[in-house]
Design a protein around this motif. Structure first.
Motif, PDB file in Angstrom:
ATOM      1  N   GLU A  51       2.121   6.491   1.682  1.00 55.87           N
ATOM      2  CA  GLU A  51       2.006   5.280   2.492  1.00 55.87           C
ATOM      3  C   GLU A  51       1.163   5.510   3.740  1.00 55.87           C
ATOM      4  N   ALA A  52       1.248   6.696   4.334  1.00 60.81           N
ATOM      5  CA  ALA A  52       0.418   6.995   5.510  1.00 60.81           C
ATOM      6  C   ALA A  52      -1.059   7.001   5.110  1.00 60.81           C
ATOM      7  N   LEU A  53      -1.358   7.541   3.930  1.00 61.44           N
ATOM      8  CA  LEU A  53      -2.726   7.521   3.424  1.00 61.44           C
ATOM      9  C   LEU A  53      -3.181   6.080   3.196  1.00 61.44           C
ATOM     10  N   LEU A  54      -2.343   5.283   2.567  1.00 67.09           N
ATOM     11  CA  LEU A  54      -2.696   3.879   2.316  1.00 67.09           C
ATOM     12  C   LEU A  54      -2.863   3.100   3.611  1.00 67.09           C
ATOM     13  N   GLU A  55      -1.983   3.329   4.574  1.00 64.79           N
ATOM     14  CA  GLU A  55      -2.099   2.633   5.858  1.00 64.79           C
ATOM     15  C   GLU A  55      -3.443   2.949   6.507  1.00 64.79           C
ATOM     16  N   ALA A  56      -3.829   4.208   6.509  1.00 63.18           N
ATOM     17  CA  ALA A  56      -5.118   4.591   7.095  1.00 63.18           C
ATOM     18  C   ALA A  56      -6.273   3.967   6.316  1.00 63.18           C
ATOM     19  N   LEU A  57      -6.156   3.951   5.005  1.00 57.68           N
ATOM     20  CA  LEU A  57      -7.202   3.407   4.153  1.00 57.68           C
ATOM     21  C   LEU A  57      -7.322   1.890   4.313  1.00 57.68           C
ATOM     22  N   LEU A  58      -6.191   1.212   4.445  1.00 56.03           N
ATOM     23  CA  LEU A  58      -6.175  -0.251   4.438  1.00 56.03           C
ATOM     24  C   LEU A  58      -6.154  -0.876   5.829  1.00 56.03           C
ATOM     25  N   ALA A 113       5.140   3.337   6.574  1.00 54.24           N
ATOM     26  CA  ALA A 113       3.890   3.370   7.341  1.00 54.24           C
ATOM     27  C   ALA A 113       3.128   2.047   7.214  1.00 54.24           C
ATOM     28  N   LEU A 114       3.386   1.297   6.151  1.00 52.98           N
ATOM     29  CA  LEU A 114       2.714   0.021   5.926  1.00 52.98           C
ATOM     30  C   LEU A 114       3.443  -1.165   6.553  1.00 52.98           C
ATOM     31  N   HIS A 115       4.665  -0.957   7.036  1.00 45.56           N
ATOM     32  CA  HIS A 115       5.520  -2.061   7.495  1.00 45.56           C
ATOM     33  C   HIS A 115       4.846  -2.948   8.540  1.00 45.56           C
ATOM     34  N   ALA A 116       4.403  -2.377   9.632  1.00 42.01           N
ATOM     35  CA  ALA A 116       3.854  -3.181  10.733  1.00 42.01           C
ATOM     36  C   ALA A 116       2.645  -3.995  10.279  1.00 42.01           C
ATOM     37  N   SER A 117       1.745  -3.383   9.532  1.00 44.28           N
ATOM     38  CA  SER A 117       0.556  -4.099   9.065  1.00 44.28           C
ATOM     39  C   SER A 117       0.921  -5.228   8.104  1.00 44.28           C
ATOM     40  N   CYS A 118       1.861  -4.972   7.213  1.00 41.71           N
ATOM     41  CA  CYS A 118       2.263  -5.995   6.246  1.00 41.71           C
ATOM     42  C   CYS A 118       2.979  -7.158   6.934  1.00 41.71           C
TER      43      CYS A 118
END
Length: 191
Positions: A51-58, A113-118
């Motif tokens: 998820e940390a990788l995805l958050e950075a990527l997205l 790691a994606l929570h805030a962005s989502c």
């Protein structure tokens, strides 16, 4: 961050983006590291979880879609803004197969790691929906959570080889079902 570390990080993100586009979000982190020509420990040092990788990527895409919602609020009719943003979100989610499953789970997981962005992205869509509802242009029995779920459902269609050719048509069906207006603006927005 040192210049060489940033270069490594950016390279890993580029490779990860290509791997996820090709194989989906469940692609092996070991495979991403191998493709990036770095050790798994290096990958995990930069991105300790998938998820940390995805958050950075997205992250940039999340910001762009959130900003786009703000722009549409002031530049387009409520129904056009809602449908345009919805179309952009669906198109974006189909770039990375399987990302909507993780996004849906992240909404309810404050430790993700994606929570805030989502949550921010869902709120942006909810504002557009509320604006369209206030104008009488959208159904009043749905909310931002429903809209987020519809994005996930429409993105899922793009991941299904037998249904992908029908994805645009089904998007129009869903968009028309959300809108209540019978004017040409609403009909054009769904197309």
């Amino acid at each position: 961050m040192r210049a060489d570390a940033r270069k490594n990080r950016d390279h890993v993100l580029a490779v990860a983006g290509a791997a996820i586009s090709e194989h989906g979000v469940d692609v092996s982190l070991r495979d991403i590291a191998r493709r990036a020509d770095v050790g798994l420990a290096t990958l995990l040092r930069h991105f300790p979880t998938r998820e940390a990788l995805l958050e950075a990527l997205l992250h940039t895409s999340f910001e762009e879609l959130t900003a786009k919602a703000g722009e549409l609020e002031t530049s387009s009719s409520p129904e056009d803004a809602l449908v345009s943003w919805l179309r952009d979100c669906v198109a974006w989610t189909t770039e990375y197969r399987g990302v909507t499953v993780l996004m849906a789970a992240a909404i309810d997981d404050p430790d993700s790691a994606l929570h805030a962005s989502c949550v921010t992205l869902r709120a942006a869509g909810a504002r557009l929906l509320t604006r369209a509802q206030a104008a009488g242009a959208a159904r009043s029995d749905i909310d931002g959570t429903d809209l987020f779920a519809l994005i996930a459902a429409l993105a899922w269609l793009g991941d299904q080889p037998s249904l992908a050719p029908r994805a645009d048509h089904l998007f129009d069906v869903v968009a028309s079902a959300i809108l209540t207006s019978t004017g040409s603006g609403a009909a054009d927005a769904a197309r």
